[in-house]
Motif scaffolding. Structure first.
Motif, PDB file in Angstrom:
ATOM      1  N   GLN A  23       0.852  -1.150   0.051  1.00  0.00           N
ATOM      2  CA  GLN A  23       0.098   0.094   0.044  1.00  0.00           C
ATOM      3  C   GLN A  23       0.769   1.176   0.087  1.00  0.00           C
ATOM      4  OE1 GLN A  23      -3.188  -0.107   2.973  1.00  0.00           O
ATOM      5  NE2 GLN A  23      -3.351  -2.504   2.802  1.00  0.00           N
ATOM      6  N   GLY A  24       2.064   1.196  -0.415  1.00  0.00           N
ATOM      7  CA  GLY A  24       3.177   2.143  -0.528  1.00  0.00           C
ATOM      8  C   GLY A  24       3.870   2.682   0.738  1.00  0.00           C
ATOM      9  N   TRP A  25       3.664   1.853   1.538  1.00  0.00           N
ATOM     10  CA  TRP A  25       4.419   2.166   3.136  1.00  0.00           C
ATOM     11  C   TRP A  25       5.114   0.933   3.303  1.00  0.00           C
ATOM     12  CZ3 TRP A  25       4.744   6.972   3.843  1.00  0.00           C
ATOM     13  CH2 TRP A  25       4.983   7.506   5.068  1.00  0.00           C
ATOM     14  N   VAL A  26       5.679   1.016   4.745  1.00  0.00           N
ATOM     15  CA  VAL A  26       6.615   0.217   5.202  1.00  0.00           C
ATOM     16  C   VAL A  26       6.036  -1.212   5.610  1.00  0.00           C
ATOM     17  CG1 VAL A  26       8.163  -0.216   7.133  1.00  0.00           C
ATOM     18  CG2 VAL A  26       8.143   1.903   6.033  1.00  0.00           C
ATOM     19  N   GLY A  27       6.425  -2.343   5.217  1.00  0.00           N
ATOM     20  CA  GLY A  27       6.235  -3.683   5.702  1.00  0.00           C
ATOM     21  C   GLY A  27       7.106  -4.277   6.586  1.00  0.00           C
ATOM     22  N   ASP A  28       7.393  -5.448   6.593  1.00  0.00           N
ATOM     23  CA  ASP A  28       8.070  -6.069   7.455  1.00  0.00           C
ATOM     24  C   ASP A  28       9.603  -5.895   7.014  1.00  0.00           C
ATOM     25  OD1 ASP A  28       6.095  -7.589   8.815  1.00  0.00           O
ATOM     26  OD2 ASP A  28       6.001  -9.039   7.381  1.00  0.00           O
ATOM     27  N   VAL A  29      10.461  -5.813   8.307  1.00  0.00           N
ATOM     28  CA  VAL A  29      11.741  -5.951   8.112  1.00  0.00           C
ATOM     29  C   VAL A  29      12.190  -6.970   7.141  1.00  0.00           C
ATOM     30  CG1 VAL A  29      14.090  -6.039   9.190  1.00  0.00           C
ATOM     31  CG2 VAL A  29      12.429  -4.685  10.199  1.00  0.00           C
ATOM     32  N   ASP A  30      13.002  -6.831   6.239  1.00  0.00           N
ATOM     33  CA  ASP A  30      13.603  -7.513   5.258  1.00  0.00           C
ATOM     34  C   ASP A  30      14.886  -8.272   5.808  1.00  0.00           C
ATOM     35  OD1 ASP A  30      14.694  -8.964   2.919  1.00  0.00           O
ATOM     36  OD2 ASP A  30      14.841  -7.244   1.762  1.00  0.00           O
ATOM     37  N   ASP A  31      14.609  -9.666   6.033  1.00  0.00           N
ATOM     38  CA  ASP A  31      15.858 -10.483   6.693  1.00  0.00           C
ATOM     39  C   ASP A  31      16.974 -10.574   5.944  1.00  0.00           C
ATOM     40  OD1 ASP A  31      13.792 -11.097   8.888  1.00  0.00           O
ATOM     41  OD2 ASP A  31      13.212 -13.081   7.762  1.00  0.00           O
ATOM     42  N   TYR A  32      16.838 -10.315   4.646  1.00  0.00           N
ATOM     43  CA  TYR A  32      17.991 -10.322   3.648  1.00  0.00           C
ATOM     44  C   TYR A  32      18.906  -9.159   3.845  1.00  0.00           C
ATOM     45  CZ  TYR A  32      15.560 -14.449   1.708  1.00  0.00           C
ATOM     46  OH  TYR A  32      14.935 -15.650   1.460  1.00  0.00           O
ATOM     47  N   SER A  33      18.614  -8.309   4.576  1.00  0.00           N
ATOM     48  CA  SER A  33      19.257  -6.945   4.739  1.00  0.00           C
ATOM     49  C   SER A  33      20.320  -7.152   5.848  1.00  0.00           C
ATOM     50  CB  SER A  33      18.539  -5.838   5.002  1.00  0.00           C
ATOM     51  OG  SER A  33      17.858  -5.954   6.330  1.00  0.00           O
ATOM     52  N   LEU A  34      20.394  -8.431   6.300  1.00  0.00           N
ATOM     53  CA  LEU A  34      21.506  -8.857   7.105  1.00  0.00           C
ATOM     54  C   LEU A  34      23.049  -8.336   6.597  1.00  0.00           C
ATOM     55  CD1 LEU A  34      21.860 -10.270  10.265  1.00  0.00           C
ATOM     56  CD2 LEU A  34      22.407 -12.243   8.886  1.00  0.00           C
ATOM     57  N   HIS A  35      23.718  -7.714   7.283  1.00  0.00           N
ATOM     58  CA  HIS A  35      24.762  -7.295   6.778  1.00  0.00           C
ATOM     59  C   HIS A  35      25.944  -7.046   7.936  1.00  0.00           C
ATOM     60  CE1 HIS A  35      22.853  -3.535   7.756  1.00  0.00           C
ATOM     61  NE2 HIS A  35      24.162  -2.955   7.904  1.00  0.00           N
ATOM     62  N   GLY A  36      27.103  -6.858   7.832  1.00  0.00           N
ATOM     63  CA  GLY A  36      28.208  -6.747   8.554  1.00  0.00           C
ATOM     64  C   GLY A  36      29.265  -6.033   8.124  1.00  0.00           C
ATOM     65  N   GLY A  37      30.392  -5.566   9.003  1.00  0.00           N
ATOM     66  CA  GLY A  37      31.798  -5.212   8.333  1.00  0.00           C
ATOM     67  C   GLY A  37      32.772  -6.188   8.959  1.00  0.00           C
ATOM     68  N   CYS A  38      33.207  -6.819   7.752  1.00  0.00           N
ATOM     69  CA  CYS A  38      34.442  -7.958   7.924  1.00  0.00           C
ATOM     70  C   CYS A  38      35.713  -7.021   8.540  1.00  0.00           C
ATOM     71  CB  CYS A  38      34.879  -8.050   6.298  1.00  0.00           C
ATOM     72  SG  CYS A  38      33.493  -9.010   5.442  1.00  0.00           S
ATOM     73  N   LEU A  39      36.325  -7.997   9.091  1.00  0.00           N
ATOM     74  CA  LEU A  39      37.516  -7.700   9.726  1.00  0.00           C
ATOM     75  C   LEU A  39      38.599  -6.946   8.967  1.00  0.00           C
ATOM     76  CD1 LEU A  39      39.407  -8.287  12.339  1.00  0.00           C
ATOM     77  CD2 LEU A  39      40.127 -10.192  11.075  1.00  0.00           C
ATOM     78  N   VAL A  40      39.008  -5.795   9.600  1.00  0.00           N
ATOM     79  CA  VAL A  40      40.092  -4.789   8.814  1.00  0.00           C
ATOM     80  C   VAL A  40      41.428  -5.516   9.239  1.00  0.00           C
ATOM     81  CG1 VAL A  40      41.194  -2.633   8.770  1.00  0.00           C
ATOM     82  CG2 VAL A  40      38.527  -2.923   9.115  1.00  0.00           C
ATOM     83  N   THR A  41      42.113  -6.269   8.357  1.00  0.00           N
ATOM     84  CA  THR A  41      43.265  -6.835   8.441  1.00  0.00           C
ATOM     85  C   THR A  41      44.471  -6.126   8.401  1.00  0.00           C
ATOM     86  OG1 THR A  41      43.416  -7.553   6.186  1.00  0.00           O
ATOM     87  CG2 THR A  41      42.145  -9.088   7.753  1.00  0.00           C
ATOM     88  N   ARG A  42      44.353  -4.700   7.748  1.00  0.00           N
ATOM     89  CA  ARG A  42      45.525  -3.896   7.371  1.00  0.00           C
ATOM     90  C   ARG A  42      44.862  -2.565   7.183  1.00  0.00           C
ATOM     91  NH1 ARG A  42      50.446  -4.678   2.939  1.00  0.00           N
ATOM     92  NH2 ARG A  42      51.757  -2.801   3.815  1.00  0.00           N
ATOM     93  N   GLY A  43      45.513  -1.708   7.896  1.00  0.00           N
ATOM     94  CA  GLY A  43      45.021  -0.289   7.625  1.00  0.00           C
ATOM     95  C   GLY A  43      43.904   0.220   8.429  1.00  0.00           C
ATOM     96  N   THR A  44      43.394   1.312   8.024  1.00  0.00           N
ATOM     97  CA  THR A  44      42.130   1.715   8.648  1.00  0.00           C
ATOM     98  C   THR A  44      40.913   2.003   7.735  1.00  0.00           C
ATOM     99  OG1 THR A  44      43.696   3.103  10.394  1.00  0.00           O
ATOM    100  CG2 THR A  44      41.164   3.768   9.902  1.00  0.00           C
ATOM    101  N   LYS A  45      39.864   1.742   8.131  1.00  0.00           N
ATOM    102  CA  LYS A  45      38.629   1.790   7.438  1.00  0.00           C
ATOM    103  C   LYS A  45      37.915   3.023   7.942  1.00  0.00           C
ATOM    104  CE  LYS A  45      34.352  -0.525   6.502  1.00  0.00           C
ATOM    105  NZ  LYS A  45      33.650  -1.842   6.912  1.00  0.00           N
ATOM    106  N   TRP A  46      37.166   4.115   7.051  1.00  0.00           N
ATOM    107  CA  TRP A  46      36.337   5.124   7.441  1.00  0.00           C
ATOM    108  C   TRP A  46      35.154   4.871   6.543  1.00  0.00           C
ATOM    109  CZ3 TRP A  46      36.925   8.927  10.598  1.00  0.00           C
ATOM    110  CH2 TRP A  46      38.072   9.186  11.465  1.00  0.00           C
ATOM    111  N   ILE A  47      33.915   4.989   7.129  1.00  0.00           N
ATOM    112  CA  ILE A  47      32.758   4.933   6.412  1.00  0.00           C
ATOM    113  C   ILE A  47      31.662   5.992   7.082  1.00  0.00           C
ATOM    114  CG2 ILE A  47      32.814   2.416   5.865  1.00  0.00           C
ATOM    115  CD1 ILE A  47      30.501   2.018   8.036  1.00  0.00           C
ATOM    116  N   ALA A  48      30.764   6.368   6.199  1.00  0.00           N
ATOM    117  CA  ALA A  48      29.771   7.031   7.007  1.00  0.00           C
ATOM    118  C   ALA A  48      28.311   6.710   6.515  1.00  0.00           C
ATOM    119  CB  ALA A  48      29.667   8.548   6.265  1.00  0.00           C
TER     120      ALA A  48
END
Length: 494
Positions: free
Chosen positions: A421-446
Motif C-alpha cells: 500500500q505504498g508504505w513500510v512492511g516487514d523488516v527484510d531479513d535479507y538485509s542482514l549485513h556486517g563489517g568484515c575484519l580490517v586486516t590492515r590499515g584503517t577503514k572510514w565509512i559514513a
C-alpha cells in the motif's frame, strides 16, 4: 549493538504454544493505525520474527536472565494490540495530520542492471544493482575524494567515541519490574522442540550479552563457569537448564571483561549535523540523497544526522540489521516525541541505509551480506556445523555478497519490504549485513539513515508536529539529535 543490533517471544504461558496458535494470532493482525495493513503477529522463525525480536531486544539491553520478562509484559498488556498514536492522544480527540503519499522505491530490475542518474550538475552517476534480496545498489563516485577527506576531518575535529551496544538504566529499570519463568525461556530457545538445547539453538537467539559476541567456545566456557552442563557435552536438557541459577549467569556476564575482538562491534564513531546552517558540503550530500531516494524533503530532513565510523586494524561489526520491527511494546526512536505511548523499548526505524566509503582500505573491511539473494531465509541456517555466517571476524569469506571499500563509492539498500500500500512492511531479513575484519590499515565509512515509522499515521503526525515546532520555536525545537551544531560553521582547507 544493534543494536545492535542491534540491535532483538511469543511464549507468554508455561505451556508450549503450537504453530497453529501463531496462525490464529496472525488473523488478529498488528496495526499501525487505521491506515496500516494487517500484519501477522507470528511468522516463520527469522531475524525479524516477533519471537526473535523480543529475545534480541532483551539481550541488547539486559542479559539472558530477564529474556522472558518482556514476553510476560506482552502477555499482561496485550488487551489492545494496535499501535495507534496512544491513549493520551485519543483522549485529546483526533489531531488532523496531512495524508502522506506512497514511499518511493527504486526497481532493481536484475543483478548487474545499470542506470544513469543526474545527482549533481557537473557530472553523471551510474547506479548498479548488486542484489534483489535485499534490494541493494552501488554508486561509484557518489562522493568526491575532497568530500571524503572533509568528512573525515570534521569527524576528527569533533572527536569520536567508542561504538558499543550496552544496556541503559532505563531498560534495566523496565526489566527489573518483571519476573521470568525458566520453562518459558527453555521452550523459546528450543527451536526444534526436542527438549534439548544445542549450542546453535542458543547462538541463534543469543547474539548479544553485555556487548559480548557469543561463540560456541564462549557459551561452553560460560556453562563450565556456572556448572550448567555437568556432562560437558554442550547440550542442556530441560532438567539441567532448570537446575541452573540464572543469577549465576547474570553475575558471570557482569564479571566478564571482553577483549575488543570479542565485542559485537569494534569501532569508533561520531555524528555530523546536516540540517539548515550545516557545513555546505554536509548540506550538499543531504540534497544529493534527497535526489537519489526521491523521498519527500520532510522525511529526509527529519532523519538522523550523518554517522561517521572509523575501524582500526582489527575492527569489525558482526552481521546485524539496521532497523527493528515495531510491536506494541516498542516505539520508533524518531517519532517517540509524538507517540505519547507508555512502552518499555524503542527501536530504530530506518527505511533505507546509504553507506559511503571514505577511503580505500589496505586489507579487509568489506561489507558482507551473508544471505543476499538466497532462495529462502531461515535463521537456523545461518549456523551450520562450526560456521556462523554472522561472524564477520571468522567467516566473511563465506557470505553470499561482499562489497569492497572504494573511496567515494556509496551503497544503499532498503531495510523493509513494501506493504503493498505504498508504505513500510516487514523488516527484510535479507538485509542482514556486517563489517568484515580490517586486516590492515584503517577503514572510514559514513551512514545516512532515512527514518520512516511503520505507522503511516504516526509518521504524518510527527512531520506535522515538527513543522509546527519549527514555526513556533525555531532551531531549538528540533529533535535532540538535530541539535548537534558544534561544527556547522566550520570551514576546512582541503
Amino acid at each position: 549493538m544493534a543494536a545492535a543490533t542491534a540491535a532483538d517471544g511469543e511464549a507468554s504461558r508455561p505451556q508450549w504454544v503450537p504453530p497453529e496458535h501463531c496462525q490464529a494470532q496472525a488473523a488478529a493482525g498488528l496495526g499501525g493505525g487505521e491506515d496500516a495493513p494487517v500484519r501477522p503477529l507470528c511468522k516463520p522463525r527469522g531475524i525479524c520474527s516477533r519471537a526473535y525480536f523480543l529475545v534480541l531486544m532483551v539481550f541488547v539491553h539486559l542479559y539472558l536472565g530477564n529474556v522472558l520478562a518482556l514476553l510476560l509484559f506482552v502477555h499482561y498488556s496485550n488487551g489492545d494490540e494496535s499501535s495507534d498514536p496512544g491513549p493520551q492522544l485519543r483522549a485529546q480527540g483526533p489531531r488532523p495530520a496531512p495524508a502522506l503519499g506512497p514511499l518511493t522505491r527504486l526497481e532493481g530490475i536484475k543483478v548487474g542492471h545499470e542506470r544513469k542518474v543526474q545527482l549533481v550538475s557537473d557530472r553523471e552517476h551510474f547506479i548498479r544493482t548488486l542484489s534483489l534480496k535485499p534490494l541493494l545498489f552501488e554508486i561509484p563516485g557518489f562522493l568526491t575524494d575532497e568530500e571524503c577527506r572533509l568528512i573525515i576531518h570534521l569527524a576528527q575535529m569533533k572527536g569520536l567515541q567508542r561504538s558499543q551496544i550496552l544496556p541503559t538504566e532505563e531498560y534495566e529499570e523496565a526489566m527489573s519490574t518483571m519476573q521470568v519463568s525458566q520453562l518459558d525461556l527453555f521452550q523459546l530457545l528450543d527451536q526444534n522442540r526436542d527438549g534439548r538445547l544445542q549450542l546453535r539453538e542458543v547462538l541463534a537467539q543469543t547474539r548479544l550479552g553485555n556487548g559480548w559476541w557469543m561463540t560456541p567456545e564462549s557459551i561452553q566456557e560460560m556453562y563450565a563457569a556456572i556448572k550448567a552442563d555437568p556432562d560437558g557435552d554442550g547440550v542442556l536438557s530441560l532438567q539441567e537448564f532448570s537446575n541452573m541459577d540464572l543469577r549465576d549467569f547474570h553475575k558471570y556476564m557482569r564479571s566478564h571483561k571482553a577483549e575488543s575482538s570479542e565485542l559485537v562491534r569494534n569501532s569508533h564513531h561520531t555524528w555530523l549535523y546536516q540540517g539548515e546552517g550545516a557545513h555546505h558540503v554536509m548540506r550538499a550530500i543531504r540534497q544529493r540523497v534527497l535526489r537519489l531516494t526521491r523521498l519527500s524533503p520532510e522525511i529526509v530532513e527529519l532523519s538522523e544526522p550523518l554517522q561517521v565510523v572509523r575501524y582500526g586494524e582489527g575492527g569489525h561489526y558482526h552481521a546485524h540489521v539496521d532497523s527493528g520491527p515495531v510491536y506494541p511494546e516498542t516505539i520508533c526512536s524518531h517519532t517517540k516525541l509524538v507517540a505519547n505511548e507508555s512502552v518499555p523499548f524503542e527501536t530504530s526505524c530506518r527505511y533505507m541505509t546509504v553507506l559511503y566509503y571514505l577511503n580505500n582500505v589496505t586489507g579487509g573491511g568489506e561489507t558482507v551480506f551473508p544471505v543476499a539473494d538466497n532462495r529462502t531465509y531461515d535463521e537456523m541456517s545461518l549456523i551450520q556445523d562450526d560456521v556462523d555466517l554472522r561472524d564477520t571476524r571468522r567467516h566473511c569469506d563465506k557470505g553470499n555478497l561482499r562489497v569492497k571499500p572504494r573511496q567515494g563509492t556509496a551503497v544503499f539498500w532498503y531495510n523493509y519490504l513494501p506493504d503493498g500500500q505504498g508504505w513500510v512492511g516487514d523488516v527484510d531479513d535479507y538485509s542482514l549485513h556486517g563489517g568484515c575484519l580490517v586486516t590492515r590499515g584503517t577503514k572510514w565509512i559514513a551512514n545516512n539513515w532515512i527514518n520512516v515509522d511503520p505507522s503511516r499515521a504516526r509518521q504524518a503526525l510527527f512531520q506535522q508536529e515538527m513543522a509546527r515546532l519549527a514555526r513556533e520555536g525555531g532551531a531549538d525545537s528540533q529533535p535532540e539529535w538535530a541539535l548537534d551544531r558544534a561544527y556547522r560553521d566550520a570551514r576546512v582547507e582541503l
